[in-house]
Write an enzyme that holds these catalytic residues in place. Structure first.
Site, PDB file in Angstrom:
ATOM      1  N   THR A  51       0.850  -1.191   0.000  1.00 53.71           N
ATOM      2  CA  THR A  51       0.000   0.000   0.000  1.00 53.71           C
ATOM      3  C   THR A  51       0.887   1.244   0.000  1.00 53.71           C
ATOM      4  O   THR A  51       2.022   1.205   0.484  1.00 53.71           O
ATOM      5  CB  THR A  51      -0.952  -0.012   1.206  1.00 53.71           C
TER       6      THR A  51
ATOM      7  N   THR B 291       1.353   4.397   1.484  1.00 50.50           N
ATOM      8  CA  THR B 291       2.034   4.969   2.642  1.00 50.50           C
ATOM      9  C   THR B 291       3.018   3.984   3.238  1.00 50.50           C
ATOM     10  O   THR B 291       4.130   4.344   3.637  1.00 50.50           O
ATOM     11  CB  THR B 291       1.015   5.402   3.715  1.00 50.50           C
ATOM     12  N   CYS B 292       2.624   2.725   3.290  1.00 54.67           N
ATOM     13  CA  CYS B 292       3.487   1.689   3.868  1.00 54.67           C
ATOM     14  C   CYS B 292       4.775   1.540   3.071  1.00 54.67           C
ATOM     15  O   CYS B 292       5.858   1.369   3.637  1.00 54.67           O
ATOM     16  CB  CYS B 292       2.756   0.357   3.917  1.00 54.67           C
ATOM     17  N   SER B 293       4.674   1.594   1.748  1.00 56.71           N
ATOM     18  CA  SER B 293       5.827   1.362   0.885  1.00 56.71           C
ATOM     19  C   SER B 293       6.714   2.590   0.735  1.00 56.71           C
ATOM     20  O   SER B 293       7.933   2.467   0.592  1.00 56.71           O
ATOM     21  CB  SER B 293       5.364   0.913  -0.508  1.00 56.71           C
TER      22      SER B 293
ATOM     23  N   LEU C 139       7.593   1.845   6.193  1.00 58.36           N
ATOM     24  CA  LEU C 139       8.635   0.830   6.265  1.00 58.36           C
ATOM     25  C   LEU C 139      10.023   1.373   5.909  1.00 58.36           C
ATOM     26  O   LEU C 139      10.993   1.097   6.627  1.00 58.36           O
ATOM     27  CB  LEU C 139       8.262  -0.355   5.390  1.00 58.36           C
TER      28      LEU C 139
END
Length: 246
Positions: free
Chosen positions: A48, A50-52, A56
């Site tokens: 997703t 924001t996560c990528s 992270l």
């Protein structure tokens, strides 16, 4: 939706189905948290945006600084299966974080963070949060506010690091542009390794997609190596040697 902090409580007991060397390996909560200091950040899903792009990668960048401040490991947890988490880690080049799949959502449910994202076609997923766990007990949680969408305000790596040590400093990231077979590049890398200075190597030349024009655009020079430390252009191997005081 009620999201309640579990500070002062033990982490839930769960079994995580992971893949190690292409084999299934079950891991328990105790194996991850017992007798250790661990930072966990949990997110709605691998790949997703924001996560990528933010969540992270920043934890991965700051992992050495977390270790210097007493953190044994950083864990990224998501309600995804092991194959998805492994593929995501490889795509992002994750080196400093362990990605743990909570495929059935058992751990996330025990944390009180399992939420319904059926409107996105996700089904049950984790709310975004981070926590500091010492010997299996949650000492601090940062839970994103209950807002529509996917808020990302407090579970970031910098907020957690400031909580652990307000005086902690960002590491100076090092990038070295090199070319295969270049002896000066080998010398520059050896100089950095002698000082235990971790660096990212960017290969240039045929088949890499990075040409001498690209190097000139970022450094003003077309030769390799070109070394950058903390956003500063140091230069070639001789320049690096002078910078390090050799």
């Amino acid at each position: 939706m009620k999201l309640t902090s579990m500070e002062g409580k033990s982490v839930p007991q769960a079994t995580f189905r992971t893949r190690v060397d292409n084999q299934w390996r079950d891991m328990s909560s105790d194996s991850l948290f017992k007798d250790r200091t661990v930072v966990v950040f949990s997110l709605p899903g691998a790949y997703t945006p924001t996560c990528s792009s933010s969540h992270l990668p920043r934890y991965n960048e700051l992992a050495p600084t977390f270790r210097e401040n007493g953190v044994d490991e950083i864990i990224c947890l998501s309600v995804n299966d092991a194959f998805v988490m492994d593929a995501w880690a490889k795509e992002l080049g994750v080196e400093n974080i362990r990605l743990i799949p909570d495929g059935n959502g058992d751990f996330t449910q025990g944390m009180g963070m399992l939420v319904d994202k059926s409107d996105l076609g996700f089904g049950k997923r984790s709310w975004r949060y981070s926590m500091l766990v010492k010997d299996g007990v949650i000492s601090k949680m940062f839970i994103e506010p209950d807002k529509p969408g996917d808020p990302f305000e407090v579970s970031d790596a910098d907020t957690m690091l400031r909580y652990i040590n307000p005086e902690a400093r960002d590491p100076e990231f090092i990038t070295v542009f090199t070319r295969e077979g270049c002896p000066h590049c080998a010398r520059a890398k050896a100089l950095l390794k002698e000082r235990n200075m971790v660096f990212e190597e960017i290969h240039t030349g045929t088949g890499t997609g990075i040409s001498s024009r690209s190097i000139r655009a970022v450094s003003g020079r077309s030769t390799v190596p070109q070394v950058f430390i903390g956003g500063r252009h140091i230069g070639g191997a001789d320049d690096l040697e002078k910078f390090l005081g050799k």
